[in-house]
Design a protein around this motif. Structure first.
Motif, mmCIF file in Angstrom:
data_model
loop_
_atom_site.group_PDB
_atom_site.id
_atom_site.type_symbol
_atom_site.label_atom_id
_atom_site.label_comp_id
_atom_site.label_asym_id
_atom_site.label_seq_id
_atom_site.Cartn_x
_atom_site.Cartn_y
_atom_site.Cartn_z
ATOM 1 N N GLU A 154 0.057 8.647 4.565
ATOM 2 C CA GLU A 154 -1.340 9.410 3.922
ATOM 3 C C GLU A 154 -1.899 8.958 4.780
ATOM 4 N N LEU A 155 -2.583 7.880 4.504
ATOM 5 C CA LEU A 155 -3.908 6.638 4.727
ATOM 6 C C LEU A 155 -3.971 6.973 6.615
ATOM 7 N N LYS A 156 -3.119 7.225 6.795
ATOM 8 C CA LYS A 156 -2.950 6.616 8.315
ATOM 9 C C LYS A 156 -3.126 8.459 8.732
ATOM 10 N N ILE A 174 0.437 -1.057 -0.145
ATOM 11 C CA ILE A 174 -0.024 -0.116 -0.237
ATOM 12 C C ILE A 174 0.818 1.316 -0.303
ATOM 13 N N LEU A 175 0.992 2.043 -1.047
ATOM 14 C CA LEU A 175 1.867 2.887 -1.153
ATOM 15 C C LEU A 175 1.920 4.170 -0.241
ATOM 16 N N ALA A 211 -6.044 10.442 4.894
ATOM 17 C CA ALA A 211 -6.616 9.880 2.818
ATOM 18 C C ALA A 211 -7.611 9.481 2.741
ATOM 19 N N SER A 212 -8.435 9.240 2.126
ATOM 20 C CA SER A 212 -9.572 8.286 1.555
ATOM 21 C C SER A 212 -9.228 7.310 0.887
ATOM 22 N N VAL A 213 -8.114 7.655 0.190
ATOM 23 C CA VAL A 213 -8.122 6.986 -1.667
ATOM 24 C C VAL A 213 -6.592 6.011 -1.010
ATOM 25 N N ALA A 214 -6.385 4.783 -0.778
ATOM 26 C CA ALA A 214 -5.283 3.765 -1.151
ATOM 27 C C ALA A 214 -4.301 3.209 -2.352
ATOM 28 N N ALA A 232 -9.096 -2.293 9.429
ATOM 29 C CA ALA A 232 -8.638 -2.406 11.374
ATOM 30 C C ALA A 232 -8.081 -1.637 12.169
ATOM 31 N N GLU A 233 -6.340 -1.411 11.763
ATOM 32 C CA GLU A 233 -5.510 -1.569 12.865
ATOM 33 C C GLU A 233 -5.364 0.293 12.591
ATOM 34 N N PHE A 234 -5.555 0.748 11.152
ATOM 35 C CA PHE A 234 -5.449 2.282 11.991
ATOM 36 C C PHE A 234 -6.267 3.053 10.953
#
Length: 538
Positions: free
Chosen positions: A88-90, A83-84, A93-96, A112-114
């Protein structure tokens, strides 16, 4: 035996799979990153050896990792599993941004974790299937078409060039790169869905906020004579926006097959039932909880008020012809709490507790929880209940899909269903079928044949049946929306302007025809015909 060179591992892989059609054992290269993919393309150009890219290769019922044409080297991208944009996701961000090897299980565990506030559009296939691979073949998720979840592709073309679509071409420093799905100018993304113009090495995948409230709405058709009316009512609910996700309408064979393994597991592990009694009890439980020929399942979500209003509208439109059941996590928990203690004394309680045990993982699809349940049912049916889902191709299970796109017209769909059933019955097959309402204008059918691959005659019969089903669809001026590897050469027509144009585009991105020759395209250059403009690349 495998060897490593320049970040690429080389070995061999057997392409045998559940369709019973393969290319035997072929060479396989496994790059670890983008540079490794480019190196593989450079080697393919130098040696004139075509490449057949796969993500995890778990494309069951469509050919798995089998190339449609002989002579290709399998390009296994499962090791590209990052997951590049994790950072940002953590941080909101709402796009993986995902690579081909990222699986449903991997993304579920990461969120589930982050980011437990986010979910995604999962499919009913196994947890270890590739998100990217399924979306690029236009798979259908529980909440909608997977094709709509992807944008901003990173592609290695047949010349070794790296192409970024949409605003991802602006670079990852641009705030638009991973957010705006369209870009400026022509949208090139669509060329790489069911295409063979390049190797998609990463893409932006939309994530979804978890709703405040959600429920599964099941409708059981009381009288099969009303099937056309039933389908038209469900289509209306989709067009009105009442059913926000995909509505799945399964026949009894599909419904019971999807529950059998879970029911037997409960009866065996929680009730101590074994042997012939286990089979008898499981059949009785299925007859108790799934007696209808056609049953639909869809999700509604939003605020509590929105869900309540949606259920009321479903009841208004469909209540006259179908039995309505609304299920959520709380009802499943309550049902199991009440019925499980009564399982030994009351057969009805035992049957319904077993059904709840089977339904639970399927219900989780609406909550972005992928499951192996569908594959577990197949493995159970063919004597491998202990096997992992990823071992399906190594089992005795035979599975072939013939999946037509259909108009949003109840009477027309019923006509096609009846025709397909007649074709299958003539070959001794029962169709397992689901009608999916994924858009506001059409249905798609997911229909499969099951057979024992240990029996050569059964394999030949199933393959012949699949061909006859496709020919029937063609006779009705219809087509499949997703194709198997063994079908590819029959689907295309070198006299058709559409396929000639597809080939012309192939010459632009892959002039040496090295990327997946024959996959959703002509296998080679079409002949020049009088009165037809010659095919040239740019």
């Amino acid at each position: 035996m495998e060897t490593a060179r320049d970040g690429v591992t080389a070995g061999r892989r057997d392409t045998g799979n559940v369709t019973g059609w393969g290319q035997g054992e072929i060479e396989c290269w496994r790059p670890r990153d983008l540079d490794g993919v480019r190196d593989c393309v450079a080697r393919a150009i130098a040696t004139r050896r075509p490449l057949y890219p796969v993500s995890t290769g778990l494309n069951w019922g469509y050919g798995s990792s089998t190339p449609p044409q002989p002579g290709a080297v399998l390009l296994d991208l499962s090791g590209m599993d990052r997951i590049l944009n994790e950072h940002e996701l953590k941080h909101g961000a709402s796009v993986a941004v995902i690579q081909p090897g990222v699986t449903q299980r991997q993304l579920r565990d990461f969120l589930a974790e982050f980011r437990p506030d986010l979910g995604f559009n999962v499919t009913g296939s196994a947890m270890d299937t590739s998100i990217l691979g399924n979306a690029l073949d236009r798979g259908v998720g529980y909440l909608g078409p997977r094709r709509e979840d992807l944008f901003g592709l990173e592609v290695v073309t047949g010349t070794g060039q790296i192409l970024y679509t949409g605003f991802r071409r602006l670079g990852k420093q641009s705030p638009l790169a991973h957010t705006h799905p369209y870009g400026l100018g022509p949208m090139l993304d669509g060329l790489f869905f069911q295409g063979n113009y390049g190797i998609v090495t990463s893409a932006c995948f939309k994530l979804l906020p978890r709703p405040a409230c959600s429920a599964a709405v099941s409708l059981a058709l009381r009288d099969t004579a009303d099937l056309a009316k039933f389908l038209d009512g469900l289509a209306l609910l989709k067009r009105l926006g009442v059913m926000t996700g995909v509505t799945h309408v399964g026949n009894q064979a599909r419904t019971q097959a999807s529950m059998m393994s879970g029911i037997q597991q409960y009866l065996q592990q929680s009730c101590g039932i074994e042997g012939q009694r286990l089979e008898h009890e499981a059949r009785r439980a299925l007859a108790t909880v799934a007696p209808y020929e056609w049953t639909s399942l869809s999700g509604v979500m939003g605020s509590k008020g929105q869900v309540k209003a949606a259920v009321a509208e479903v009841k208004r439109v469909m209540g006259g012809i179908a039995k309505l059941t609304v299920v959520d996590d709380a009802k499943l928990e309550t049902g199991m709490r009440l019925l499980h203690p009564l399982r030994h004394a009351w057969p009805w309680a035992r049957a319904n507790a077993a059904a709840i045990a089977a339904i639970r993982p399927l219900h989780g699809l609406a909550d972005s929880s992928p499951t192996d349940a569908a594959i577990a049912n197949l493995l159970w049916r063919y004597g491998r209940p202990e096997a992992a889902a990823t071992e399906l191709d190594a089992s005795d299970c035979g599975l072939i899909y013939v999946n037509p796109a259909l108009p949003m017209d109840g009477r027309g769909v019923v006509k096609v269903i009846d025709g397909m059933k007649r074709v299958a019955a003539a070959r001794g097959h029962e169709l397992h079928m689901t009608l999916n309402i994924e858009t506001t204008t059409s249905f798609v059918a997911v229909a499969n044949l099951l057979f024992d691959r240990r029996n050569d005659a059964a394999v030949a019969n199933a393959q012949a049946c699949a061909t006859e089903l496709w020919k029937y669809l063609r006779h009705e001026k219809l087509e499949v929306y997703r194709a198997r590897a063994d079908m590819m050469s029959d689907l295309v027509d070198d006299a058709d302007a559409f396929w000639r144009t597809a080939w012309a585009l192939k010459r632009v991105f892959d002039p040496d025809n090295l990327i997946a020759p024959g996959r959703y395209n002509l296998p080679h250059a079409p002949p020049e015909t009088p009165g037809t403009p010659p095919i040239r690349g740019v």
